[in-house]
Design a protein around this motif. Structure first.
Motif, PDB file in Angstrom:
ATOM      1  N   GLY A   4     -11.842  43.986  14.085  1.00 19.71           N
ATOM      2  CA  GLY A   4     -10.416  44.000  13.785  1.00 19.71           C
ATOM      3  C   GLY A   4      -9.767  42.699  14.223  1.00 19.71           C
ATOM      4  O   GLY A   4     -10.423  41.826  14.814  1.00 19.71           O
ATOM      5  N   PHE A   5      -8.477  42.587  13.918  1.00 20.10           N
ATOM      6  CA  PHE A   5      -7.734  41.357  14.229  1.00 20.10           C
ATOM      7  C   PHE A   5      -6.483  41.690  15.028  1.00 20.10           C
ATOM      8  O   PHE A   5      -5.958  42.806  14.945  1.00 20.10           O
ATOM      9  CB  PHE A   5      -7.322  40.651  12.934  1.00 20.10           C
ATOM     10  N   VAL A   6      -6.021  40.700  15.779  1.00 25.18           N
ATOM     11  CA  VAL A   6      -4.729  40.793  16.460  1.00 25.18           C
ATOM     12  C   VAL A   6      -3.920  39.592  16.002  1.00 25.18           C
ATOM     13  O   VAL A   6      -4.410  38.465  16.043  1.00 25.18           O
ATOM     14  CB  VAL A   6      -4.891  40.731  17.996  1.00 25.18           C
ATOM     15  N   ALA A   7      -2.709  39.814  15.540  1.00 23.10           N
ATOM     16  CA  ALA A   7      -1.887  38.692  15.081  1.00 23.10           C
ATOM     17  C   ALA A   7      -0.426  38.986  15.422  1.00 23.10           C
ATOM     18  O   ALA A   7       0.061  40.060  15.087  1.00 23.10           O
ATOM     19  CB  ALA A   7      -2.052  38.493  13.578  1.00 23.10           C
ATOM     20  N   ILE A   8       0.218  38.058  16.132  1.00 21.72           N
ATOM     21  CA  ILE A   8      -0.169  36.676  16.353  1.00 21.72           C
ATOM     22  C   ILE A   8      -0.089  36.323  17.842  1.00 21.72           C
ATOM     23  O   ILE A   8       0.544  37.035  18.611  1.00 21.72           O
ATOM     24  CB  ILE A   8       0.769  35.703  15.577  1.00 21.72           C
ATOM     25  N   ASN A   9      -0.699  35.199  18.179  1.00 22.30           N
ATOM     26  CA  ASN A   9      -0.481  34.607  19.494  1.00 22.30           C
ATOM     27  C   ASN A   9       0.847  33.852  19.454  1.00 22.30           C
ATOM     28  O   ASN A   9       1.487  33.778  18.406  1.00 22.30           O
ATOM     29  CB  ASN A   9      -1.637  33.655  19.827  1.00 22.30           C
ATOM     30  N   SER A  10       1.259  33.276  20.563  1.00 18.57           N
ATOM     31  CA  SER A  10       2.514  32.525  20.578  1.00 18.57           C
ATOM     32  C   SER A  10       2.386  31.270  19.707  1.00 18.57           C
ATOM     33  O   SER A  10       1.287  30.800  19.425  1.00 18.57           O
ATOM     34  CB  SER A  10       2.925  32.189  22.009  1.00 18.57           C
ATOM     35  N   PHE A  11       3.532  30.729  19.280  1.00 24.57           N
ATOM     36  CA  PHE A  11       3.574  29.658  18.280  1.00 24.57           C
ATOM     37  C   PHE A  11       3.990  28.328  18.911  1.00 24.57           C
ATOM     38  O   PHE A  11       4.898  28.279  19.742  1.00 24.57           O
ATOM     39  CB  PHE A  11       4.584  30.047  17.190  1.00 24.57           C
ATOM     40  N   GLY A  12       3.343  27.263  18.466  1.00 21.19           N
ATOM     41  CA  GLY A  12       3.775  25.973  18.982  1.00 21.19           C
ATOM     42  C   GLY A  12       2.745  24.888  18.805  1.00 21.19           C
ATOM     43  O   GLY A  12       1.868  25.009  17.955  1.00 21.19           O
ATOM     44  N   PRO A  13       2.829  23.850  19.671  1.00 22.54           N
ATOM     45  CA  PRO A  13       3.796  23.721  20.758  1.00 22.54           C
ATOM     46  C   PRO A  13       5.221  23.463  20.250  1.00 22.54           C
ATOM     47  O   PRO A  13       5.411  22.896  19.185  1.00 22.54           O
ATOM     48  CB  PRO A  13       3.299  22.512  21.554  1.00 22.54           C
ATOM     49  N   VAL A  14       6.174  23.901  21.083  1.00 12.88           N
ATOM     50  CA  VAL A  14       7.594  23.704  20.792  1.00 12.88           C
ATOM     51  C   VAL A  14       8.241  23.059  22.021  1.00 12.88           C
ATOM     52  O   VAL A  14       7.618  22.975  23.084  1.00 12.88           O
ATOM     53  CB  VAL A  14       8.286  25.049  20.484  1.00 12.88           C
ATOM     54  N   LEU A  15       9.483  22.632  21.860  1.00 11.74           N
ATOM     55  CA  LEU A  15      10.172  21.982  22.981  1.00 11.74           C
ATOM     56  C   LEU A  15      11.602  22.480  23.094  1.00 11.74           C
ATOM     57  O   LEU A  15      12.284  22.633  22.083  1.00 11.74           O
ATOM     58  CB  LEU A  15      10.175  20.459  22.776  1.00 11.74           C
ATOM     59  N   ASP A  16      12.025  22.770  24.308  1.00 10.13           N
ATOM     60  CA  ASP A  16      13.429  23.052  24.599  1.00 10.13           C
ATOM     61  C   ASP A  16      13.683  22.502  26.003  1.00 10.13           C
ATOM     62  O   ASP A  16      12.752  22.376  26.806  1.00 10.13           O
ATOM     63  CB  ASP A  16      13.696  24.565  24.546  1.00 10.13           C
TER      64      ASP A  16
END
Ligand SMILES: Cc1cc2nc3c(=O)[nH]c(=O)nc-3n(C[C@H](O)[C@H](O)[C@H](O)COP(=O)(O)O)c2cc1C
Ligand code: SF4
Ligand code: SF4
Length: 371
Positions: A175-187
């Motif tokens: 099976g699958f797990v979706a999603i992990n965190s997204f990035g990299p991002v900046l704040d």
């Protein structure tokens, strides 16, 4: 009451809400709190062969109730973590152990965890191992070669061709797990001109509500391209969020950021809200809503007609909210009727105004000769 039990590759969940790996499941204390909070199953914090050496601080709030983090895997050694896993296993709650990252590491860890803990399943993170099919297959095979339980592959949202990955890897994983965190991002803090994170130049990974539309799209694609079950993760904090994921094809859901923000009772709360939602909409069990969005989208009519906005005069209360939202000045107030009217010549049918009507009075319709 509607049925919310889930059979996930033979793992029996009392409800479809799982923990998603993160600081919410770092130790047995947090995992047991999640059990008390009503979670359907535990997915533990990712462990690897070596403890992570993250420089703190690693987590911060960010835009739109999101969370940004530069945490990697667990800073607790797998040897020390065995006691935590054992304590969770004793409760009888389904336990899925998250492992990272290389084929060699998963082979070592799989053998040890299978022997020492014998959990109900495994999840492996692909966050730091690239996006090429063949290496991912080798990683999956190395874990499958060491364990008898179901193995779930966690998808990183940055992968360029997720359908291709899912199609190829579904030959190996359960099976699958979706999603992990997204990035990299900046704040960063505009007054301090500094990031709250300790990573190089303060970049991090985004999670929580801002990534939910990304998660929905990816779950929809993975569930549509292959037959193995998908666990939907990303931005879930309510029953209707979870229902959306299941309508996109997820069999169960996972929560991380909302547990950090709202505490461990969120798991049971979301589970109860799913049950209420099913009841209110006359669905008997979760299988009634699995993939419903995909079914409905095949019946959609798009692109082939010239649309225009329609105001339902039985619903419009004349609040005027929508008027300034139309970039084409197509909406105006009829002062006598105290209701909004449409200048159909100006309306291009973009649909933007609909989301601002508290009465759901605005819909898109096919343009007729009189519009
Ligand atoms: C601080 C933090 C640490 C995380 N650590 C892990 C991890 O060790 N392994 C993993 O697979 N995912 C990890 N994640 C990702 C979450 O499991 C989840 O996939 C992601 O945050 C999206 O779900 P959410 O919006 O409910 O948080 C982490 C997320 C956060 C916020
Ligand atoms: S559909 Fe677009 S163009 Fe038409 S009224 Fe609404 S916002 Fe304006
Ligand atoms: S926002 Fe809705 S209720 Fe308010 S004026 Fe516009 S159409 Fe009418």
């Amino acid at each position: 009451m509607s049925g919310i039990k889930v059979d996930l590759c033979g793992i029996k969940l009392a409800n479809p809400v799982l923990t998603a790996p993160g600081p919410n499941v770092r130790t047995s204390m947090q995992m047991l709190e999640a059990v008390k909070g009503g979670v359907g199953g535990i997915v533990s914090k990712t462990i690897s062969t070596h403890p992570a050496k993250d420089i703190k601080p690693t987590i911060t709030r960010t835009f739109f109730h999101g969370v940004m983090n530069c945490e990697t895997w667990s800073e607790i050694s797998y040897q020390d973590f065995l006691a935590d896993l054992e304590a969770v296993k004793k409760t009888g709650i389904p336990l899925i152990v998250s492992l990272g990252y290389s084929a060699q590491q998963l082979s070592i860890l799989g053998e040890i965890i299978e022997k020492e803990i014998d959990p109900h399943g495994y999840e492996f993170s692909t966050h730091y191992v690239g996006k090429e099919i063949e290496p991912l297959k080798q990683i999956a095979l190395s874990l499958k070669g060491k364990v008898d339980k179901p193995v779930f592959m966690k998808i990183s949202p940055n992968s360029p061709n997720i359908e291709n990955i899912a199609r190829h890897l579904s030959e190996i994983v359960d099976g699958f797990v979706a999603i992990n965190s997204f990035g990299p991002v900046l704040d960063f803090d505009v007054e301090a001109i500094d990031s709250p994170l300790s990573s190089d130049f303060g970049q991090g990974w985004l999670s929580g509500p801002p990534i939910m539309p990304l998660g929905l799209r990816i779950v929809y694609q993975i569930a549509g391209i292959q037959n193995k079950p998908v666990i939907g993760v990303g931005g879930i904090s309510s029953g209707s969020d979870a229902v959306k994921y299941m309508m996109c094809g997820a069999k169960a859901v996972g929560i991380c950021s909302a547990a950090l923000t709202h505490g461990p009772d969120i798991y049971g709360k979301v589970s109860r809200q799913i049950e209420q939602w099913l009841d209110q909409h006359n669905y008997i069990e979760l299988s009634d809503i699995y993939g419903l969005y995909a079914e409905k989208t095949t019946q959609r009519i798009t692109g082939s007609y010239n649309p225009v906005i329609n105001v339902n005069d039985k619903l419009c209360v004349g609040c005027g909210n929508c008027i300034s939202k139309c970039p084409n000045h197509a909406l105006f107030m009829d002062e006598q009727k105290k209701q909004v009217q449409v200048n159909a010549d100006n309306c291009i049918g973009c649909g933007f105004c609909r989301g601002f009507c508290p009465q759901q009075a605005l819909t898109i319709k096919r343009r007729t000769g009189s519009d």
